[in-house]
Design a protein around this motif. Structure first.
Motif, PDB file in Angstrom:
ATOM      1  N   VAL A  87       0.829  -1.204   0.000  1.00  0.00           N
ATOM      2  CA  VAL A  87       0.000   0.000   0.000  1.00  0.00           C
ATOM      3  C   VAL A  87       0.864   1.254   0.000  1.00  0.00           C
ATOM      4  O   VAL A  87       0.593   2.219  -0.738  1.00  0.00           O
ATOM      5  CB  VAL A  87      -0.958  -0.005   1.208  1.00  0.00           C
ATOM      6  CG1 VAL A  87      -1.748   1.296   1.273  1.00  0.00           C
ATOM      7  CG2 VAL A  87      -1.921  -1.185   1.123  1.00  0.00           C
ATOM      8  N   VAL A 103      -1.838   5.959   4.678  1.00  0.00           N
ATOM      9  CA  VAL A 103      -2.900   5.124   4.107  1.00  0.00           C
ATOM     10  C   VAL A 103      -4.259   5.750   4.393  1.00  0.00           C
ATOM     11  O   VAL A 103      -5.107   5.887   3.506  1.00  0.00           O
ATOM     12  CB  VAL A 103      -2.832   3.690   4.675  1.00  0.00           C
ATOM     13  CG1 VAL A 103      -3.962   2.841   4.101  1.00  0.00           C
ATOM     14  CG2 VAL A 103      -1.482   3.056   4.366  1.00  0.00           C
ATOM     15  N   GLU A 139      -4.380  -2.245  -4.289  1.00  0.00           N
ATOM     16  CA  GLU A 139      -4.453  -1.257  -3.210  1.00  0.00           C
ATOM     17  C   GLU A 139      -5.811  -1.218  -2.508  1.00  0.00           C
ATOM     18  O   GLU A 139      -5.871  -1.346  -1.278  1.00  0.00           O
ATOM     19  CB  GLU A 139      -4.083   0.125  -3.751  1.00  0.00           C
ATOM     20  CG  GLU A 139      -4.097   1.200  -2.655  1.00  0.00           C
ATOM     21  CD  GLU A 139      -3.962   2.595  -3.222  1.00  0.00           C
ATOM     22  OE1 GLU A 139      -3.389   3.457  -2.537  1.00  0.00           O
ATOM     23  OE2 GLU A 139      -4.442   2.819  -4.346  1.00  0.00           O
ATOM     24  N   ILE A 181      -6.534  -2.133   1.397  1.00  0.00           N
ATOM     25  CA  ILE A 181      -7.089  -1.094   2.276  1.00  0.00           C
ATOM     26  C   ILE A 181      -8.358  -1.597   2.946  1.00  0.00           C
ATOM     27  O   ILE A 181      -8.567  -1.388   4.146  1.00  0.00           O
ATOM     28  CB  ILE A 181      -7.352   0.197   1.473  1.00  0.00           C
ATOM     29  CG1 ILE A 181      -6.026   0.900   1.164  1.00  0.00           C
ATOM     30  CG2 ILE A 181      -8.272   1.141   2.252  1.00  0.00           C
ATOM     31  CD1 ILE A 181      -6.164   2.109   0.275  1.00  0.00           C
TER      32      ILE A 181
END
Length: 407
Positions: free
Chosen positions: A63, A128, A275, A279
């Motif tokens: 990420v 993030v 990604e 997440i």
């Protein structure tokens, strides 16, 4: 964690991303964390256990690498000195100020080393979470660029800071500021050097390859090689990943425009699928772990610590922006407040908390509960405040303030 749990969590994440198209008033990280907390009440998810190894060693390198190589290096150059100050000297000063405040107020019976460890977990901001929330917040682009750059740098340096603080806490030794800072900067500079060298070498190799599949494979190797090489040498591993991603981005910019776009399209085709999946898993797992750590009687302390983190961050931003002559007129006070609120805590702090949970020390259970609760408050409340505060700041500009990008 069983495969069926992973499939259900991934599908849940898909629904959140697919249904919430605007992602403004109800940002995705906040929604995922709340859903995770609700899922933790179901017996089916009682055995779902996140770990530091899962989040920190497997999810975060991918990420953070994606966030770094997609970040426009021109923005980093433009704001470099402000970001460097905030993520190094400013971060250290913030940790000591927050630790001193927690220890002086006596909110919980912790040694100064325990308060320092808690502050090292809570002062760094999380890229993030920040990037996931800010991209759809309608925020001023220059403030967004600054906070995203700071969050990437802060993620990288936070590991070094936490390592130094945890060594002092578990050893019980007296704190020597010079040794503390020298250990911090040694890890930071070492991690950055590894990422810079590997990022440059791999960028040259990517230019030699013409098959997009091999280019993507090489980017995966770069993300994890930089992390594990730095980890093996006990250096700032996440900073190595971030530096490698930024170096790759910088080297791609030096290519011909058509080639750069082709390279980025190939890499984006893979990483922009990976990604959101990661997440979704990360924030759902954070929610699932919430009830494991929280001690409900400590909510007054958690709220107080949360407010202290915001106050300390605002004071540091004001000290940097209003006392350094070249930065003095670049921010209005409302923008400093917005940058304060935009500094959300999240994934890195939780991964480090999960690592602490496997150890034993006096007062550690209080640190885990207060820090975890503060992270959850940060994700929920600060995410909700960014959008309306951004609109208010945009509607009340100060014409006497120079934009931060002007040189």
């Amino acid at each position: 964690m069983e495969l069926l749990h992973v499939i259900i969590l991934l599908f849940t994440g898909f629904l959140v991303f697919a249904l919430d198209k605007k992602k403004k008033r109800f940002p995705v990280p906040m929604v995922l964390v709340i859903i995770g907390i609700c899922l933790s009440l179901l017996p089916f998810f009682s055995g779902t256990m996140a770990s530091k190894e899962l989040i920190h060693d497997w999810f975060l390198p991918a990420v953070l690498f994606t966030a770094a190589y997609q970040f426009d290096v021109k923005h980093l150059k433009k704001n470099k000195w402000f970001i460097v100050v905030l993520s190094t000297v400013g971060l250290i000063a913030g940790v000591f100020l927050l630790a001193s405040s927690i220890h002086a107020i006596g909110l919980v019976s912790l040694s100064f080393g325990g308060a320092l460890l808690m502050a090292a977990l809570l002062m760094p901001i999380d890229s993030v979470t920040v990037i996931s929330v800010q991209q759809k917040s309608g925020q001023d682009k220059q403030i967004e660029e600054l906070v995203e750059g700071e969050s990437l740098a802060s993620d990288g340096t936070s590991i070094a800071l936490f390592t130094a603080a945890s060594a002092l806490f578990f050893s019980g030794q007296a704190i020597h500021p010079f040794v503390f800072m020298s250990d911090f900067f040694l890890q930071v500079l070492g991690g950055a050097a590894i990422g810079l060298v590997l990022g440059w070498l791999f960028s040259k190799a990517i230019h030699l390859l013409h098959d997009r599949h091999y280019q993507v494979m090489l980017s995966i190797v770069l993300a994890y090689a930089s992390f594990y090489f730095a980890e093996h040498l006990h250096l700032a591993s996440l900073l190595a990943v971030i530096t490698a991603g930024l170096t790759l981005s910088y080297e791609l910019e030096k290519s011909a425009e058509s080639l750069e776009q082709a390279y980025r399209n190939h890499l984006d085709g893979f990483w922009e699928v990976v990604e959101p999946a990661l997440i979704a898993l990360i924030f759902l797992l954070i929610g699932l772990e919430f009830l494991t750590f929280i001690q409900w009687q400590q909510w007054p302390i958690i709220i107080t610590v949360f407010l202290l983190t915001l106050l300390v961050r605002f004071l540091l931003l004001a000290a940097a922006a209003k006392t350094v002559p070249t930065w003095r007129r670049r921010f209005q006070w409302s923008e400093l407040l917005l940058i304060t609120i935009s500094g959300i805590k999240g994934t890195v702090a939780v991964s480090l908390l999960l690592g602490l949970a496997a150890q034993e020390a006096q007062g550690l259970e209080h640190i885990l509960s207060i820090a975890f609760g503060t992270v959850i408050l940060s994700i929920v409340l600060q995410s909700l405040l960014i959008y309306p505060l951004s609109k208010w700041v945009a509607a009340h500009p100060d014409p006497s303030v120079r934009r931060f990008s002007e040189e």
